[in-house]
Design a protein around this motif. Structure first.
Motif, PDB file in Angstrom:
ATOM      1  N   LYS A  47      15.908   2.158  -6.944  1.00  0.00           N
ATOM      2  CA  LYS A  47      17.225   2.443  -6.348  1.00  0.00           C
ATOM      3  C   LYS A  47      17.876   3.680  -6.961  1.00  0.00           C
ATOM      4  CE  LYS A  47      17.049  -1.098  -3.635  1.00  0.00           C
ATOM      5  NZ  LYS A  47      16.819  -0.879  -2.182  1.00  0.00           N
ATOM      6  N   MET A  48      17.106   4.455  -7.736  1.00  0.00           N
ATOM      7  CA  MET A  48      17.678   5.644  -8.340  1.00  0.00           C
ATOM      8  C   MET A  48      18.152   6.620  -7.260  1.00  0.00           C
ATOM      9  SD  MET A  48      17.801   5.397 -11.613  1.00  0.00           S
ATOM     10  CE  MET A  48      18.198   3.677 -11.271  1.00  0.00           C
ATOM     11  N   GLY A  49      19.295   7.219  -7.496  1.00  0.00           N
ATOM     12  CA  GLY A  49      19.829   8.215  -6.578  1.00  0.00           C
ATOM     13  C   GLY A  49      20.865   7.678  -5.614  1.00  0.00           C
ATOM     14  N   TYR A  50      20.810   6.371  -5.324  1.00  0.00           N
ATOM     15  CA  TYR A  50      21.791   5.785  -4.414  1.00  0.00           C
ATOM     16  C   TYR A  50      23.154   5.666  -5.105  1.00  0.00           C
ATOM     17  CZ  TYR A  50      18.172   4.311  -1.098  1.00  0.00           C
ATOM     18  OH  TYR A  50      17.154   4.293  -0.170  1.00  0.00           O
ATOM     19  N   PRO A  51      24.249   5.629  -4.328  1.00  0.00           N
ATOM     20  CA  PRO A  51      25.533   5.266  -4.926  1.00  0.00           C
ATOM     21  C   PRO A  51      25.379   3.918  -5.619  1.00  0.00           C
ATOM     22  CG  PRO A  51      25.835   5.992  -2.659  1.00  0.00           C
ATOM     23  CD  PRO A  51      24.361   5.868  -2.877  1.00  0.00           C
ATOM     24  N   LYS A  52      25.896   3.802  -6.813  1.00  0.00           N
ATOM     25  CA  LYS A  52      25.573   2.636  -7.634  1.00  0.00           C
ATOM     26  C   LYS A  52      26.045   1.306  -7.042  1.00  0.00           C
ATOM     27  CE  LYS A  52      23.267   5.258 -10.271  1.00  0.00           C
ATOM     28  NZ  LYS A  52      22.947   6.305  -9.319  1.00  0.00           N
ATOM     29  N   PRO A  53      27.240   1.196  -6.438  1.00  0.00           N
ATOM     30  CA  PRO A  53      27.605  -0.092  -5.806  1.00  0.00           C
ATOM     31  C   PRO A  53      26.627  -0.493  -4.697  1.00  0.00           C
ATOM     32  CG  PRO A  53      29.559   1.250  -6.136  1.00  0.00           C
ATOM     33  CD  PRO A  53      28.384   2.137  -6.425  1.00  0.00           C
ATOM     34  N   LEU A  54      26.162   0.493  -3.921  1.00  0.00           N
ATOM     35  CA  LEU A  54      25.185   0.199  -2.867  1.00  0.00           C
ATOM     36  C   LEU A  54      23.876  -0.280  -3.477  1.00  0.00           C
ATOM     37  CD1 LEU A  54      24.156   0.229   0.039  1.00  0.00           C
ATOM     38  CD2 LEU A  54      23.676   2.674  -0.244  1.00  0.00           C
ATOM     39  N   ALA A  55      23.423   0.375  -4.543  1.00  0.00           N
ATOM     40  CA  ALA A  55      22.191  -0.038  -5.211  1.00  0.00           C
ATOM     41  C   ALA A  55      22.306  -1.467  -5.722  1.00  0.00           C
ATOM     42  CB  ALA A  55      21.883   0.914  -6.364  1.00  0.00           C
ATOM     43  N   ILE A  56      23.439  -1.796  -6.322  1.00  0.00           N
ATOM     44  CA  ILE A  56      23.657  -3.152  -6.843  1.00  0.00           C
ATOM     45  C   ILE A  56      23.638  -4.169  -5.714  1.00  0.00           C
ATOM     46  CG2 ILE A  56      25.399  -4.662  -7.902  1.00  0.00           C
ATOM     47  CD1 ILE A  56      26.189  -2.116  -9.589  1.00  0.00           C
ATOM     48  N   ARG A  57      24.297  -3.834  -4.620  1.00  0.00           N
ATOM     49  CA  ARG A  57      24.346  -4.766  -3.477  1.00  0.00           C
ATOM     50  C   ARG A  57      22.942  -5.029  -2.940  1.00  0.00           C
ATOM     51  NH1 ARG A  57      27.555  -1.942  -0.827  1.00  0.00           N
ATOM     52  NH2 ARG A  57      29.463  -2.823  -1.715  1.00  0.00           N
ATOM     53  N   GLU A  58      22.154  -3.975  -2.794  1.00  0.00           N
ATOM     54  CA  GLU A  58      20.796  -4.137  -2.261  1.00  0.00           C
ATOM     55  C   GLU A  58      19.917  -4.927  -3.219  1.00  0.00           C
ATOM     56  OE1 GLU A  58      19.664  -3.208   0.836  1.00  0.00           O
ATOM     57  OE2 GLU A  58      21.813  -2.954   1.125  1.00  0.00           O
ATOM     58  N   MET A  59      20.070  -4.700  -4.511  1.00  0.00           N
ATOM     59  CA  MET A  59      19.272  -5.445  -5.481  1.00  0.00           C
ATOM     60  C   MET A  59      19.666  -6.916  -5.499  1.00  0.00           C
ATOM     61  SD  MET A  59      19.275  -2.499  -8.409  1.00  0.00           S
ATOM     62  CE  MET A  59      18.502  -3.454  -9.719  1.00  0.00           C
ATOM     63  N   LEU A  60      20.945  -7.190  -5.374  1.00  0.00           N
ATOM     64  CA  LEU A  60      21.402  -8.584  -5.344  1.00  0.00           C
ATOM     65  C   LEU A  60      20.827  -9.338  -4.147  1.00  0.00           C
ATOM     66  CD1 LEU A  60      25.164  -8.403  -6.403  1.00  0.00           C
ATOM     67  CD2 LEU A  60      23.349  -9.680  -7.568  1.00  0.00           C
ATOM     68  N   LYS A  61      20.671  -8.643  -3.029  1.00  0.00           N
ATOM     69  CA  LYS A  61      20.137  -9.301  -1.831  1.00  0.00           C
ATOM     70  C   LYS A  61      18.752  -9.894  -2.091  1.00  0.00           C
ATOM     71  CE  LYS A  61      22.602  -6.599   1.684  1.00  0.00           C
ATOM     72  NZ  LYS A  61      22.469  -5.583   2.756  1.00  0.00           N
TER      73      LYS A  61
END
Length: 239
Positions: A47-61
């Motif tokens: 998830k490197m490079g993504y806006p960090k809240p978006l990266a966190i949301r996708e990882m949580l999914k």
């Protein structure tokens, strides 16, 4: 007649700032603090490079039972922990340093009449700590910086590049080149319509991993972009 290149937009961590999985490790610590110790550095690196809240949301999914929604309060809490981890690291760690050739490249580009911008998936508080620590805040070789929390949509959307173009009075994305070390950097440049979207292998990904995302070029150090730029604008690289 070719358009002149007026702006080069560089990513920060992994491209112009050294990153030895420090960002990914901060993700892992933040997730673990909130009850997700199974999140791995490999997952975070993806998830490197993504806006960090978006990266966190996708990882949580990927760690949430099917049918359950990811709570925004949890995303915010993990992001707050991530910001704390990153600010501590960039303030205290002896490992933080710019890429050795970054300032040399910035100076060479400015001598060609090309402005230099930095954009990042970090929020402004983290970016400012980085810039302060390495002496790049208000540096004469950096014309503009934009962070993911200062636009509606971060990478891979074109918003950060468009914000720079508006601020600097640049009319066409064909007058802009983008340089970064991740898939989303490449796609940011492509989605913005940049003249070049150059991938560099100094960060989280290898040439083999970057090539499928169809960057205009792949280089192995920042200095390697100078001949590409000089060829495009029709002038020799200045020694």
């Amino acid at each position: 007649m070719k358009n002149p290149i007026k702006l080069a937009v560089f990513d920060m961590a992994g491209t112009t700032i050294k990153d030895q999985s420090n960002v990914a490790e901060a993700f892992v610590k933040a997730f673990s603090r909130h009850g997700y110790p199974e999140v791995s550095v490999q997952e975070a690196n993806e998830k490197m490079g993504y806006p960090k809240p978006l990266a966190i949301r996708e990882m949580l999914k990927t760690h949430t039972p099917e049918g359950e929604l990811v709570a925004e309060e949890l995303v915010e809490a993990i992001h707050d922990s991530f910001v704390d981890e990153m600010i501590w690291f960039y303030r205290e760690s002896p490992d933080i340093a710019p890429m050795e050739d970054a300032l040399e490249v910035f100076e060479a580009l400015q001598q060609m009449g090309i402005k230099v911008g930095l954009d990042t998936g970090f929020s402004r508080p983290i970016a400012d700590v980085i810039l302060d620590r390495i002496g790049w805040k208000n540096h004469p070789l950096i014309d503009i910086t934009v962070c993911s929390d200062e636009v509606s949509k971060g990478r891979p959307h074109p918003d950060m590049i468009l914000k720079m173009m508006a601020a600097l009075g640049i009319g066409s994305p064909r007058e802009v080149i983008k340089i970064g070390d991740t898939e989303v950097d490449i796609n940011e440049g492509l989605n913005s319509g940049c003249l070049m979207s150059i991938a560099v292998t100094t960060g989280a990904y290898t040439e083999a991993e970057l090539a499928p995302h169809k960057p205009s070029h792949i280089v192995h150090r920042l200095l390697d972009i100078l001949p590409l730029v000089a060829q495009e604008i029709g002038e020799p690289v200045r020694e």
